[in-house]
Design a protein around this motif. Structure first.
Motif, PDB file in Angstrom:
ATOM      1  N   THR A  84     -74.603 -31.719 -86.307  1.00  0.00           N
ATOM      2  CA  THR A  84     -73.409 -32.113 -87.063  1.00  0.00           C
ATOM      3  C   THR A  84     -72.693 -30.923 -87.683  1.00  0.00           C
ATOM      4  O   THR A  84     -71.512 -30.997 -87.983  1.00  0.00           O
TER       5      THR A  84
ATOM      6  N   ALA B 163     -77.475 -41.262 -88.817  1.00  0.00           N
ATOM      7  CA  ALA B 163     -76.156 -41.892 -88.658  1.00  0.00           C
ATOM      8  C   ALA B 163     -76.228 -43.326 -89.105  1.00  0.00           C
ATOM      9  O   ALA B 163     -76.805 -44.167 -88.435  1.00  0.00           O
TER      10      ALA B 163
ATOM     11  N   PRO C 201     -72.905 -39.533 -86.288  1.00  0.00           N
ATOM     12  CA  PRO C 201     -71.789 -39.107 -87.141  1.00  0.00           C
ATOM     13  C   PRO C 201     -70.609 -38.631 -86.290  1.00  0.00           C
ATOM     14  O   PRO C 201     -70.796 -37.907 -85.308  1.00  0.00           O
TER      15      PRO C 201
ATOM     16  N   GLU D 143     -68.501 -36.432 -86.880  1.00  0.00           N
ATOM     17  CA  GLU D 143     -68.332 -34.982 -86.907  1.00  0.00           C
ATOM     18  C   GLU D 143     -69.186 -34.268 -85.863  1.00  0.00           C
ATOM     19  O   GLU D 143     -68.978 -33.078 -85.597  1.00  0.00           O
ATOM     20  N   SER D 144     -70.136 -34.988 -85.253  1.00  0.00           N
ATOM     21  CA  SER D 144     -70.973 -34.354 -84.227  1.00  0.00           C
ATOM     22  C   SER D 144     -70.286 -34.316 -82.870  1.00  0.00           C
ATOM     23  O   SER D 144     -70.751 -33.624 -81.954  1.00  0.00           O
TER      24      SER D 144
END
Length: 406
Positions: free
Chosen positions: A381, A401, A329, A331-332
């Motif tokens: 995340t 993911a 992801p 956002e990680s």
């Protein structure tokens, strides 16, 4: 007596001054000691606070790094150019431009009249050549008539000679006249052909006194004015074909094998935010430039509505097909301050471990990881803003993911 008393007073003043200086120095030393003690106290408190924090367990959300089907997208930039651009040069130099019929921005069709040159001299030469051809043709007709008459005379004399009515000398004389008439006809015919050639050459030259558009398009520039003299090295106008445009780009050696003619391109320009124009890869260089390690391509764009114009700067996306890639992801990902490098936290044995990673393409809410992680690594995340390398964590939520590649 007075002198001794004065010396005693001076001595007492010096002693008093020294005493005051000592008190001030002692006071300063006390202040420094108090400040040092306060600093040590604060530092010790911070250490104790950090020690307490290091023992804290941070709740986090994680996702599993997985192999995912990603669309291979090649992003390029380039300047939009016309499919064809022509500088229209006069074929005759040194003549005065009598009239120009177009202005910059006008649309012209192939074959439209652009300009004419003063043609008084060429017209006079055409009239002279036409008269010369008429005279040559008249001379040819006269030669043909003479030859026809001599043919009859030759036949009559030959018959008389067979009947022994005329001498051999008379026969030879008429034969010579006949041969001369044949040569005269040939010469007259050659003069006619020469006159025709001269007239034809002048007619071709006369047509060059009118300048026509060689292609359809917009007049992008006008370089001369009425009354100027023509110069074969200097164009009259420039015509830009804008109904079809092209973008010339360079692709790297790495991306070159994935290209093929007919791949669709998505083009965006700043003049039309959010609007996507379609194009097609139409030309691919067969070789790689050894100096730049790149190959040239051309993307052709239909432009029937003339919304795009040459000179615009374009962003291009080429979709080269799907491939498997390790993704997490987006956002990680955490960016190191002051750099373009990224890192993530992975969870192992209830501890956060900092991992430096290299990223590839982003698609939707996931990003490709080209180096630094392995499949099924658990990346944090949510909650990473409270983490440090080695922090204790507890997993509150777990995801993945993207979808696993087949």
């Amino acid at each position: 007596m007075r002198r001794a008393a004065k010396e005693v007073i001076v001595l007492e003043d010096k002693v008093a001054l020294k005493s005051k200086t000592g008190i001030i120095i002692a006071f300063i030393l006390i202040l420094l000691f108090i400040g040092f003690a306060a600093f040590n106290y604060v530092r010790q408190s911070e250490k104790e606070k950090i020690t307490v924090n290091k023992t804290e367990t941070v709740p986090v959300q994680v996702a599993e790094a997985r192999l995912t089907n990603l669309q291979r997208v090649l992003e390029l930039t380039g300047e939009i150019k016309p499919a064809a651009v022509v500088d229209v040069h006069p074929k005759i130099g040194g003549e005065i431009i009598e009239k120009i019929y177009v202005e910059t921005g006008d649309y012209v069709k192939k074959g439209d009249l652009i300009a004419v040159l003063e043609d008084d001299v060429i017209k006079a030469q055409l009239e002279e050549a036409t008269a010369g051809l008429a005279a040559a043709e008249a001379g040819l007709r006269q030669s043909e008539a003479n030859l026809e008459l001599l043919e009859k005379d030759l036949l009559r004399v030959e018959n008389l000679y067979q009947a022994n009515a005329v001498s051999k000398q008379e026969l030879d004389h008429i034969n010579a006249q006949y041969k001369a008439a044949v040569e005269s006809k040939k010469l007259a015919g050659a003069q006619v052909e020469k006159a025709k050639a001269v007239l034809n050459q002048l007619q071709v030259l006369y047509r060059e006194y009118s300048i026509y558009a060689p292609i359809s398009g917009f007049v992008a520039a006008r370089y001369v004015e009425q009354g100027n003299r023509t110069d074969q090295a200097k164009p009259v106008i420039r015509i830009s074909r804008e109904d079809e445009l092209k973008i010339v780009c360079s692709v790297t050696e790495k991306d070159f094998p994935h290209l093929k003619k007919g791949i669709e391109a998505e083009i965006t320009v700043d003049a039309f935010p959010g609007k996507v124009f379609k194009g097609v890869v139409s030309v691919i260089s067969p070789t790689i430039d050894p100096a730049t390690r790149t190959a040239g391509i051309e993307i052709h764009i239909p432009n029937k509505e003339y919304k795009l114009r040459s000179g615009m700067f374009a962003h291009i996306k080429l979709y080269l097909g799907e491939r498997k890639a390790l993704a997490v992801p987006t956002e990680s990902l955490n960016k190191m301050p002051g750099t373009g490098s990224y890192f993530v936290y992975i969870v192992k044995d209830n501890k956060a471990i900092l991992k430096n990673v290299k990223t590839g393409i982003s698609q939707g809410n996931i990003t490709e990881i080209t180096d630094g992680l392995t499949e099924k690594d658990l990346v944090v995340t949510r909650g990473q803003n409270r983490l440090y390398d080695g922090a204790r964590v507890s997993i509150e939520e777990r995801g993945a993911a993207g979808s696993e590649a087949s």
